[in-house]
Design an enzyme around this catalytic site. Structure first.
Site, PDB file in Angstrom:
ATOM      1  N   GLY A 126       2.554   2.478  -2.716  1.00 14.85           N
ATOM      2  CA  GLY A 126       2.507   3.188  -3.984  1.00 14.85           C
ATOM      3  C   GLY A 126       3.623   2.895  -4.957  1.00 14.85           C
ATOM      4  N   GLU A 155      -4.283 -11.294 -10.304  1.00 14.10           N
ATOM      5  CA  GLU A 155      -4.713 -10.225  -9.391  1.00 14.10           C
ATOM      6  C   GLU A 155      -6.142  -9.763  -9.664  1.00 14.10           C
ATOM      7  OE1 GLU A 155      -1.931  -7.057  -7.814  1.00 14.10           O
ATOM      8  OE2 GLU A 155      -0.983  -7.613  -9.711  1.00 14.10           O
ATOM      9  N   GLY A 204       0.788  -1.222   0.000  1.00  8.66           N
ATOM     10  CA  GLY A 204       0.000   0.000   0.000  1.00  8.66           C
ATOM     11  C   GLY A 204       0.819   1.269   0.000  1.00  8.66           C
ATOM     12  N   GLY A 220       3.972  -0.175  -6.331  1.00  7.87           N
ATOM     13  CA  GLY A 220       3.590  -1.375  -7.085  1.00  7.87           C
ATOM     14  C   GLY A 220       3.951  -2.665  -6.391  1.00  7.87           C
ATOM     15  N   ASP A 257       2.068  -1.984 -13.245  1.00 10.51           N
ATOM     16  CA  ASP A 257       3.049  -2.532 -12.308  1.00 10.51           C
ATOM     17  C   ASP A 257       3.580  -3.897 -12.727  1.00 10.51           C
ATOM     18  OD1 ASP A 257       2.513  -0.274 -10.872  1.00 10.51           O
ATOM     19  OD2 ASP A 257       1.145  -1.262  -9.467  1.00 10.51           O
ATOM     20  N   SER A 312       2.323  -5.024  -4.572  1.00  3.92           N
ATOM     21  CA  SER A 312       1.504  -6.239  -4.719  1.00  3.92           C
ATOM     22  C   SER A 312       1.741  -6.909  -6.074  1.00  3.92           C
ATOM     23  CB  SER A 312       0.023  -5.911  -4.559  1.00  3.92           C
ATOM     24  OG  SER A 312      -0.251  -5.448  -3.263  1.00  3.92           O
TER      25      SER A 312
END
Length: 341
Positions: A111, A147, A109, A113, A159, A115
């Site tokens: 920012g 995802e 979380g 990328g 990402d 995940s």
């Protein structure tokens, strides 16, 4: 044998948000980003224990399962389980006991990328283990499908492609999941100056990007003209940034970032907040000519362009807000996998 992989996180420089459906499907999106020396890493190691062990070492989380073709998606280590489930479904895994462990150099979380980069790294480790014939576009699209379709996580497309390809890329996004990655041949002296002048600052807060992205998507579906026009302008910002970098017009970078910051706030109301605005204004008063919120916004990392030697005064100012300056280098290599004895 240990099967390892490493994929780089990225800094978004321009066009952020235009890679998100339905905007990219309807209007086409464009983004410029660059990978940096912070990574998501994954390792698969055979064990003598029965079953499967999943570990997120950076978050000190662990789960153990008996051998199964499908692991439960329940909010715990879902990215690891989502990749396992999809690989098991599409390729089948030998019934060997193993430990899948991961580590990410930045908080979820934040920012950068994290995940999507983690999903790419996990796919890379399984691809190394099973010797899967997957190219760069294959892996990036596979990560996106896991995802967005399997795990139903809201987000964009940039990402996965940044993590897989690496380097500085101008990316184009179209309907039907069509993505074109254009690597930019930027002179090293320009990259050196950009790296010197671009300060990466962690606000020490993370946020749930899905909430912001869902509002952004809703604005497109409901034909919110202000929001859509802002996305059009951000797409144009990516083209402006590409030209400035390729031609060495680095004095324009701050203004281009500042223009994008103003536009991005219009896309969804949670992208900025009072704290972010205060930090941004203080950095500009200290010599930054522009900056941006990384990722969906709402917190996490911010970047500031600091021409000349203004970075030192800007850093001094940012340190008063309780966050953290993060050193980094631009790196060219994307996903890298190998086998260790």
């Amino acid at each position: 044998m240990i099967y390892r992989s490493r994929a780089p996180l990225r800094i978004g420089l321009a066009g952020g948000g235009t890679d998100v459906s339905p905007y990219s499907d309807e209007f086409g999106g464009a983004i410029l980003n660059a990978t940096i020396s912070h990574y998501a890493q994954a390792s698969i190691e055979p064990t003598k224990e029965n079953g499967i062990v999943l570990q997120a070492l950076d978050r000190k989380e662990e789960q153990r399962f008996d051998w199964n073709n499908e692991l439960p998606i329940d909010g715990k280590l879902d990215l690891l389980k989502g990749v396992y489930n999809r690989i098991q479904k599409d390729y089948g895994l030998p019934m060997t006991n193993f430990c899948l462990s991961t580590y990410v150099d930045a908080p979820a979380g934040s920012g950068l990328g994290t995940s999507s980069t983690l999903v790419v790294a996990i796919i890379g480790a399984f691809a190394e283990m099973l010797k899967l014939p997957l190219g760069e576009y294959d892996i990036a699209h596979y990560a996106y499908e896991i995802e967005r379709n399997d795990l139903k996580l809201a987000g964009g497309k940039q990402d996965q492609y940044a993590a897989t390809f690496g380097g500085v890329n101008f990316m184009e996004f179209y309907g039907g999941d069509k993505v074109i990655v254009n690597p930019l041949r930027i002179k090293q002296e320009y990259l050196n100056e950009l790296e010197n002048n671009l300060v990466l600052y962690f606000t020490s807060t993370s946020r749930e990007s899905a909430t912001i992205i869902k509002e952004q998507q809703k604005n497109v579906v409901q034909k919110n003209e202000k929001s859509i026009e802002a996305m059009h302008q951000l797409k144009e910002q990516a083209r402006m940034m590409k030209e400035a970098l390729l031609k060495g017009r680095l004095h324009e970078i701050g203004e281009i970032l500042d223009y994008g910051f103003l536009q991005k706030r219009i896309m969804a109301h949670n992208i900025s907040n009072d704290s972010i605005e205060e930090i941004y204004e203080a950095a500009k008063k200290s010599g930054a000519t522009g900056g941006k919120i990384s990722g969906a916004g709402g917190g996490g990392f911010m970047t500031f362009y600091c021409p000349g030697n203004s970075r030192y005064k800007v850093i001094e100012t940012l340190n008063n807000f309780g966050g953290e300056i993060k050193p980094y280098r631009f790196i060219k290599q994307g996903l890298n996998t190998w086998t260790a004895q």
